[in-house]
Scaffold this motif. Structure first.
Motif, PDB file in Angstrom:
ATOM      1  N   SER A   1       0.841  -1.192   0.000  1.00 21.23           N
ATOM      2  CA  SER A   1       0.000   0.000   0.000  1.00 21.23           C
ATOM      3  C   SER A   1       0.876   1.243   0.000  1.00 21.23           C
ATOM      4  O   SER A   1       2.039   1.206   0.407  1.00 21.23           O
TER       5      SER A   1
ATOM      6  N   SER B   1      -0.449   7.373   0.555  1.00 15.14           N
ATOM      7  CA  SER B   1      -1.751   8.002   0.326  1.00 15.14           C
ATOM      8  C   SER B   1      -2.890   7.081   0.751  1.00 15.14           C
ATOM      9  O   SER B   1      -3.929   7.547   1.238  1.00 15.14           O
ATOM     10  N   ASP B   2      -2.726   5.758   0.578  1.00 10.59           N
ATOM     11  CA  ASP B   2      -3.730   4.812   1.053  1.00 10.59           C
ATOM     12  C   ASP B   2      -3.874   4.916   2.570  1.00 10.59           C
ATOM     13  O   ASP B   2      -4.982   4.994   3.108  1.00 10.59           O
ATOM     14  N   GLU B   3      -2.733   4.896   3.247  1.00  4.18           N
ATOM     15  CA  GLU B   3      -2.743   4.982   4.711  1.00  4.18           C
ATOM     16  C   GLU B   3      -3.390   6.296   5.172  1.00  4.18           C
ATOM     17  O   GLU B   3      -4.213   6.313   6.098  1.00  4.18           O
TER      18      GLU B   3
ATOM     19  N   TRP C   1      -7.287   6.289   4.926  1.00  3.88           N
ATOM     20  CA  TRP C   1      -7.992   5.532   5.958  1.00  3.88           C
ATOM     21  C   TRP C   1      -7.798   6.142   7.338  1.00  3.88           C
ATOM     22  O   TRP C   1      -8.714   6.084   8.172  1.00  3.88           O
TER      23      TRP C   1
ATOM     24  N   ASP D   1       1.256  -3.795   6.782  1.00  2.00           N
ATOM     25  CA  ASP D   1       0.716  -4.180   5.477  1.00  2.00           C
ATOM     26  C   ASP D   1       0.855  -5.686   5.319  1.00  2.00           C
ATOM     27  O   ASP D   1       1.833  -6.278   5.795  1.00  2.00           O
TER      28      ASP D   1
ATOM     29  N   LEU E   1      -9.730  -3.373  -2.430  1.00  2.00           N
ATOM     30  CA  LEU E   1      -9.054  -2.133  -2.059  1.00  2.00           C
ATOM     31  C   LEU E   1      -7.536  -2.224  -2.226  1.00  2.00           C
ATOM     32  O   LEU E   1      -6.823  -1.254  -1.957  1.00  2.00           O
TER      33      LEU E   1
ATOM     34  N   ARG F   1      -3.943  -2.886  -4.388  1.00  2.00           N
ATOM     35  CA  ARG F   1      -3.406  -2.580  -5.708  1.00  2.00           C
ATOM     36  C   ARG F   1      -3.044  -3.841  -6.481  1.00  2.00           C
ATOM     37  O   ARG F   1      -2.953  -3.806  -7.706  1.00  2.00           O
TER      38      ARG F   1
ATOM     39  N   ARG G   1     -12.671   8.609  -6.594  1.00  2.00           N
ATOM     40  CA  ARG G   1     -11.269   8.485  -6.202  1.00  2.00           C
ATOM     41  C   ARG G   1     -10.462   9.694  -6.672  1.00  2.00           C
ATOM     42  O   ARG G   1      -9.608  10.211  -5.945  1.00  2.00           O
TER      43      ARG G   1
ATOM     44  N   PRO H   1     -11.114   5.535  -1.828  1.00  2.00           N
ATOM     45  CA  PRO H   1      -9.750   4.985  -1.874  1.00  2.00           C
ATOM     46  C   PRO H   1      -9.467   4.342  -3.221  1.00  2.00           C
ATOM     47  O   PRO H   1     -10.332   4.309  -4.105  1.00  2.00           O
ATOM     48  N   TYR H   2      -8.274   3.794  -3.363  1.00  2.00           N
ATOM     49  CA  TYR H   2      -7.943   3.015  -4.550  1.00  2.00           C
ATOM     50  C   TYR H   2      -8.892   1.819  -4.642  1.00  2.00           C
ATOM     51  O   TYR H   2      -9.198   1.172  -3.634  1.00  2.00           O
TER      52      TYR H   2
END
Length: 211
Positions: free
Chosen positions: A5, A8-10, A13, A100, A122, A124, A164, A170-171
């Protein structure tokens, strides 16, 4: 190698963790049925991993039925809320860890059950995640997942990329139920159960690693 991840993902959330924790389950009856179906694969000695555990509700609900649960999430804010919930519920056999799935090292063959609830879409690289889960499981272990197959969700397939792009979602990985099942079987899993409570709902799958 599994794609980890991103920061930006972190951040996404972390930002919504508190609001997420207060949001009611969309379909409580289906959620309870998934809990019951999952428990068919537990023993009092089961060692369980839940990745993408969010604010910990599912891990805490299952804790009385297993030996130990490692529950992980990329969001430190989600994990903090989960830890507070566990303390309030006097749950002592769940370890919440901010990490992760890609970063779990030296755990191959450690778990009887791995849970990935509302998380594969969610990621990648969901295929690499499924491969990672396969390795983490003991022979005969099961992977329990509930996944939104966005490719079959009509207008959501087109709205989510817009959301998004504006930072409101999110992704999202887009795939169909058939593709998801293919990811499982191509990795070596035997599919033992599948259930979709209604059209456009998440697909609940139980896949077993051969003994």
């Amino acid at each position: 190698m599994m794609t980890p991840s991103t920061k930006s993902d972190e951040t996404f959330w972390d930002k919504i963790a508190e609001k997420y924790s207060q949001k009611p389950v969309a379909d409580e009856a289906a959620y309870q049925q998934k809990l019951e179906m999952t428990r068919e694969y537990f023993t009092p000695q089961s060692r369980v991993l839940e990745f993408g555990c969010g604010t910990g509700s599912t891990a805490i609900a299952h804790a009385p039925f297993v030996g130990h649960i490692d529950a992980t999430d990329i969001s430190s804010e989600m994990i903090a809320i989960a830890e507070r919930k566990a303390i309030a519920a006097d749950i002592r056999n769940v370890l919440f860890v901010r990490t992760d799935l890609a970063d779990l090292k030296d755990r191959d063959g450690e778990y009887d059950v791995v849970m990935g609830m509302s998380i594969l879409h969610l990621l990648r690289d969901p295929q690499a995640a499924i491969a990672k889960v396969f390795n983490l499981l003991k022979p005969g272990g099961v992977f329990v997942s509930s996944t939104a197959c966005i490719d079959e969700m009509g207008f959501w397939k087109f709205l989510l990329p817009i959301a998004r792009a504006t930072g409101k979602a999110p992704y999202i990985s887009v795939f169909s139920r058939e593709e998801l099942i293919g990811y499982m079987t191509e990795q070596g899993f035997d599919l033992v159960h599948q259930w979709q409570p209604k059209k456009n709902a998440a697909v609940f799958l139980v896949a077993r690693k051969p003994a």
